[in-house]
Write a protein that holds these residues in place. Structure first.
Motif, PDB file in Angstrom:
ATOM      1  N   ALA A  64       0.309  -1.531   0.106  1.00 16.02           N
ATOM      2  CA  ALA A  64       0.028  -0.195   0.049  1.00 16.02           C
ATOM      3  C   ALA A  64       1.111   1.223   0.229  1.00 16.02           C
ATOM      4  CB  ALA A  64      -1.075  -0.399   1.402  1.00 16.02           C
ATOM      5  N   GLY A  65       1.883   1.389   0.899  1.00 16.96           N
ATOM      6  CA  GLY A  65       2.612   2.401   0.692  1.00 16.96           C
ATOM      7  C   GLY A  65       3.387   2.702  -0.434  1.00 16.96           C
ATOM      8  N   ALA A  66       3.539   1.499  -1.298  1.00 11.17           N
ATOM      9  CA  ALA A  66       4.586   1.311  -1.958  1.00 11.17           C
ATOM     10  C   ALA A  66       3.610   2.216  -3.336  1.00 11.17           C
ATOM     11  CB  ALA A  66       5.182   0.182  -2.670  1.00 11.17           C
ATOM     12  N   GLY A  67       2.115   1.799  -2.753  1.00 13.80           N
ATOM     13  CA  GLY A  67       1.403   2.188  -4.385  1.00 13.80           C
ATOM     14  C   GLY A  67       0.825   3.364  -3.837  1.00 13.80           C
ATOM     15  N   LEU A  68       0.915   4.103  -2.772  1.00 13.03           N
ATOM     16  CA  LEU A  68       0.260   6.075  -2.338  1.00 13.03           C
ATOM     17  C   LEU A  68       1.929   6.106  -3.359  1.00 13.03           C
ATOM     18  CD1 LEU A  68      -1.219   5.421   1.064  1.00 13.03           C
ATOM     19  CD2 LEU A  68      -1.697   6.049  -1.492  1.00 13.03           C
ATOM     20  N   LEU A  69       3.030   5.766  -2.931  1.00 13.17           N
ATOM     21  CA  LEU A  69       4.572   6.777  -3.163  1.00 13.17           C
ATOM     22  C   LEU A  69       4.082   6.869  -5.313  1.00 13.17           C
ATOM     23  CD1 LEU A  69       7.530   8.079  -2.301  1.00 13.17           C
ATOM     24  CD2 LEU A  69       7.993   5.605  -3.265  1.00 13.17           C
ATOM     25  N   LEU A  70       4.041   5.478  -5.674  1.00 13.58           N
ATOM     26  CA  LEU A  70       4.133   5.272  -6.818  1.00 13.58           C
ATOM     27  C   LEU A  70       3.172   6.730  -7.464  1.00 13.58           C
ATOM     28  CD1 LEU A  70       4.323   1.852  -7.707  1.00 13.58           C
ATOM     29  CD2 LEU A  70       6.256   3.926  -8.420  1.00 13.58           C
ATOM     30  N   SER A  71       1.630   6.800  -6.915  1.00 11.53           N
ATOM     31  CA  SER A  71       1.098   7.483  -7.386  1.00 11.53           C
ATOM     32  C   SER A  71       0.864   9.277  -6.894  1.00 11.53           C
ATOM     33  CB  SER A  71      -0.373   6.965  -6.587  1.00 11.53           C
ATOM     34  OG  SER A  71      -0.261   7.013  -5.543  1.00 11.53           O
ATOM     35  N   VAL A  72       1.927   9.329  -6.302  1.00 10.29           N
ATOM     36  CA  VAL A  72       2.747  11.218  -6.492  1.00 10.29           C
ATOM     37  C   VAL A  72       3.320  11.013  -7.222  1.00 10.29           C
ATOM     38  CG1 VAL A  72       3.421  12.279  -4.346  1.00 10.29           C
ATOM     39  CG2 VAL A  72       1.597  11.468  -3.838  1.00 10.29           C
ATOM     40  N   LEU A  73       4.554   9.800  -6.899  1.00 10.42           N
ATOM     41  CA  LEU A  73       6.011  10.277  -7.809  1.00 10.42           C
ATOM     42  C   LEU A  73       5.999  10.334  -9.610  1.00 10.42           C
ATOM     43  CD1 LEU A  73       8.882  10.830  -7.940  1.00 10.42           C
ATOM     44  CD2 LEU A  73       9.383   8.597  -7.043  1.00 10.42           C
ATOM     45  N   ILE A  74       5.194   9.597 -10.121  1.00 10.65           N
ATOM     46  CA  ILE A  74       4.776   9.471 -11.538  1.00 10.65           C
ATOM     47  C   ILE A  74       4.269  10.568 -11.526  1.00 10.65           C
ATOM     48  CG2 ILE A  74       3.482   8.257 -13.286  1.00 10.65           C
ATOM     49  CD1 ILE A  74       4.383   5.245 -11.081  1.00 10.65           C
ATOM     50  N   LEU A 241      10.063   0.390 -13.270  1.00  8.92           N
ATOM     51  CA  LEU A 241      10.550   0.773 -11.697  1.00  8.92           C
ATOM     52  C   LEU A 241       9.684   0.265 -10.504  1.00  8.92           C
ATOM     53  CD1 LEU A 241      11.479   3.329  -9.544  1.00  8.92           C
ATOM     54  CD2 LEU A 241       9.150   3.768 -10.069  1.00  8.92           C
ATOM     55  N   GLY A 242       7.853  -0.201 -11.129  1.00 11.32           N
ATOM     56  CA  GLY A 242       7.185  -1.258 -10.185  1.00 11.32           C
ATOM     57  C   GLY A 242       8.213  -2.409 -10.079  1.00 11.32           C
ATOM     58  N   CYS A 243       8.947  -2.679 -11.055  1.00 12.59           N
ATOM     59  CA  CYS A 243       9.235  -4.109 -10.687  1.00 12.59           C
ATOM     60  C   CYS A 243      10.485  -4.426  -9.766  1.00 12.59           C
ATOM     61  CB  CYS A 243      10.063  -4.787 -12.356  1.00 12.59           C
ATOM     62  SG  CYS A 243       8.426  -5.256 -13.620  1.00 12.59           S
ATOM     63  N   VAL A 244      11.452  -3.148  -9.943  1.00 10.33           N
ATOM     64  CA  VAL A 244      12.632  -2.889  -9.149  1.00 10.33           C
ATOM     65  C   VAL A 244      11.868  -2.381  -7.156  1.00 10.33           C
ATOM     66  CG1 VAL A 244      14.488  -1.055  -7.799  1.00 10.33           C
ATOM     67  CG2 VAL A 244      13.796  -1.661 -11.095  1.00 10.33           C
ATOM     68  N   ILE A 245      10.689  -1.775  -6.650  1.00 14.03           N
ATOM     69  CA  ILE A 245      10.172  -1.675  -5.736  1.00 14.03           C
ATOM     70  C   ILE A 245       9.309  -2.904  -5.575  1.00 14.03           C
ATOM     71  CG2 ILE A 245       8.441  -0.688  -4.525  1.00 14.03           C
ATOM     72  CD1 ILE A 245       8.825   1.707  -6.202  1.00 14.03           C
ATOM     73  N   GLY A 246       9.460  -4.043  -6.044  1.00 14.73           N
ATOM     74  CA  GLY A 246       8.548  -4.866  -5.367  1.00 14.73           C
ATOM     75  C   GLY A 246       9.280  -6.016  -5.612  1.00 14.73           C
ATOM     76  N   ALA A 247      10.171  -5.975  -6.722  1.00 15.34           N
ATOM     77  CA  ALA A 247      11.112  -7.638  -5.827  1.00 15.34           C
ATOM     78  C   ALA A 247      12.456  -6.756  -4.766  1.00 15.34           C
ATOM     79  CB  ALA A 247      12.233  -7.135  -6.818  1.00 15.34           C
ATOM     80  N   ALA A 248      12.627  -5.493  -4.075  1.00 15.22           N
ATOM     81  CA  ALA A 248      13.160  -4.711  -3.697  1.00 15.22           C
ATOM     82  C   ALA A 248      12.627  -5.067  -1.977  1.00 15.22           C
ATOM     83  CB  ALA A 248      14.219  -3.266  -3.599  1.00 15.22           C
ATOM     84  N   LEU A 249      10.831  -5.060  -2.093  1.00 15.94           N
ATOM     85  CA  LEU A 249      10.675  -5.041  -1.075  1.00 15.94           C
ATOM     86  C   LEU A 249      10.160  -6.638  -0.313  1.00 15.94           C
ATOM     87  CD1 LEU A 249       7.836  -2.611  -1.678  1.00 15.94           C
ATOM     88  CD2 LEU A 249       9.851  -2.548   0.420  1.00 15.94           C
ATOM     89  N   GLY A 250      10.872  -7.775  -1.617  1.00 12.42           N
ATOM     90  CA  GLY A 250      10.578  -8.561  -0.822  1.00 12.42           C
ATOM     91  C   GLY A 250       9.444  -9.810  -1.576  1.00 12.42           C
ATOM     92  N   PHE A 251       8.596  -8.988  -2.600  1.00 11.72           N
ATOM     93  CA  PHE A 251       7.080  -9.680  -2.988  1.00 11.72           C
ATOM     94  C   PHE A 251       7.447 -10.821  -4.436  1.00 11.72           C
ATOM     95  CE2 PHE A 251       5.383  -4.857  -2.823  1.00 11.72           C
ATOM     96  CZ  PHE A 251       5.193  -5.208  -1.252  1.00 11.72           C
TER      97      PHE A 251
END
Length: 319
Positions: A64-74, A241-251
């Motif tokens: 959820a935090g990653a999604g919110l960050l992306l929706s503001v940053l993008i 960017l989503g791939c990098v964040i998801g993999a970095a968070l351990g998903f």
């Protein structure tokens, strides 16, 4: 290759080819709207049921935090590029940027179905992440459009209502909550409707989307080569960017791919409704052509297999 030859993608291609060939093939608008409502309801229910089974986890809050960050940053990044490289004025740059910061429900549903068929089903809580990512980009886009200008603001109550009570947001969120409440056992009586026929109805909907996207592209009047290139570059970069964040968070790979698809997608349902009311001077033909006629086909045909492969590689590399 299994992804490319998925029935849902092949039906999308059929619709696009039919439109480019100027066939009179069409899906009646009432049926198209009914299919859209059905798909959003089904995916919301399934997400809620999966969360009900697995509970609220730390991973869910990370997503959820990653999604919110992306929706503001993008939208912030897209706004600068659209003004400088895309040569758009502030209003149109902000309007288009808001679309890319938000999400495409159909892209997510299509990717989710294909990933499930590959035994890579994303975590159920990703539907909640999708719902969370609908709104922030609209707020950011409106701020960017009005910063330093003297244009009159849309009444806050009307804008808030249009944004938060948009039909897709209400149905997705409501269905997700219903899924949480009823759980797997409560879903059993209605599963023949929302599970057995899901893929077939999705194929029909993607056929209609192929027709609509190709026809929108044929009639686009304000697209330049620069904007067409951005319609491809934005989803490619945002998805990576989503791939990098998801993999970095351990998903896992499926959940990482889902996050990448949310980051890569561009809204063409919820955001246009809000932008049309809040920024009436923005060129609707422009932001719909970019999000629906360029980015949506790119994600369906290329993005889903591309981000799936990248996610598998990154998750294995970082595990």
């Amino acid at each position: 290759m299994d992804v490319l030859f998925s029935p849902v993608i092949l039906f999308f291609l059929l619709g696009a080819l039919a439109a480019f060939a100027r066939s009179d093939l069409s899906i009646p608008e009432p049926l198209s709207k009914a299919l859209s409502l059905y798909l959003m309801c089904a995916i919301g229910l399934k997400g809620g049921i999966l969360v009900a089974e697995n509970g609220f986890t730390a991973e869910m809050f990370l997503a959820a935090g990653a999604g919110l960050l992306l929706s503001v940053l993008i939208p912030v990044m897209a706004f600068g590029i659209l003004k400088s490289f895309g040569k758009l004025d502030r209003t149109n740059a902000a309007a288009v940027a808001a679309h890319y910061g938000s999400v495409s429900v159909v892209t997510f549903i299509t990717g989710n179905q294909i990933l499930t068929g590959l035994d890579m089903a994303p975590a159920g809580y990703m539907i909640a992440v999708l719902a969370l990512m609908e709104t922030p980009a609209i707020i950011v886009g409106l701020y960017l459009a009005r910063r330093g200008t003297e244009t009159g603001a849309q009444p806050k109550g009307d804008l808030l209502r249009e944004t938060l009570l948009n039909g897709s947001v209400v149905l997705l969120t409501g269905s997700f909550i219903i899924g949480l409440i009823i759980g797997k056992e409560g879903f059993e009586p209605i599963s023949p409707v929302f599970q057995t026929g899901f893929t077939g109805l999705l194929c029909l909907f993607l056929l209609d989307m192929g027709l609509l996207a190709a026809r929108r592209l044929r009639h686009a009047q304000t697209l330049t080569l620069r904007l067409v290139s951005l319609g491809v570059a934005f989803p490619a970069f945002n998805g990576l960017l989503g791939c990098v964040i998801g993999a970095a968070l351990g998903f896992d790979a499926g959940t990482t791919t889902a996050l990448a698809l949310l980051a890569a997608s561009a809204s063409y349902i919820a955001v246009p409704a809000a932008i049309r009311m809040a920024l009436p001077k923005a060129d609707a033909g422009l932001y719909l052509a970019m999000s629906l006629a360029i980015t949506f086909p790119f994600n369906i045909i290329i993005g889903i297999p591309l981000f799936t492969s990248i996610s598998l590689f990154m998750v294995q590399l970082w595990s």
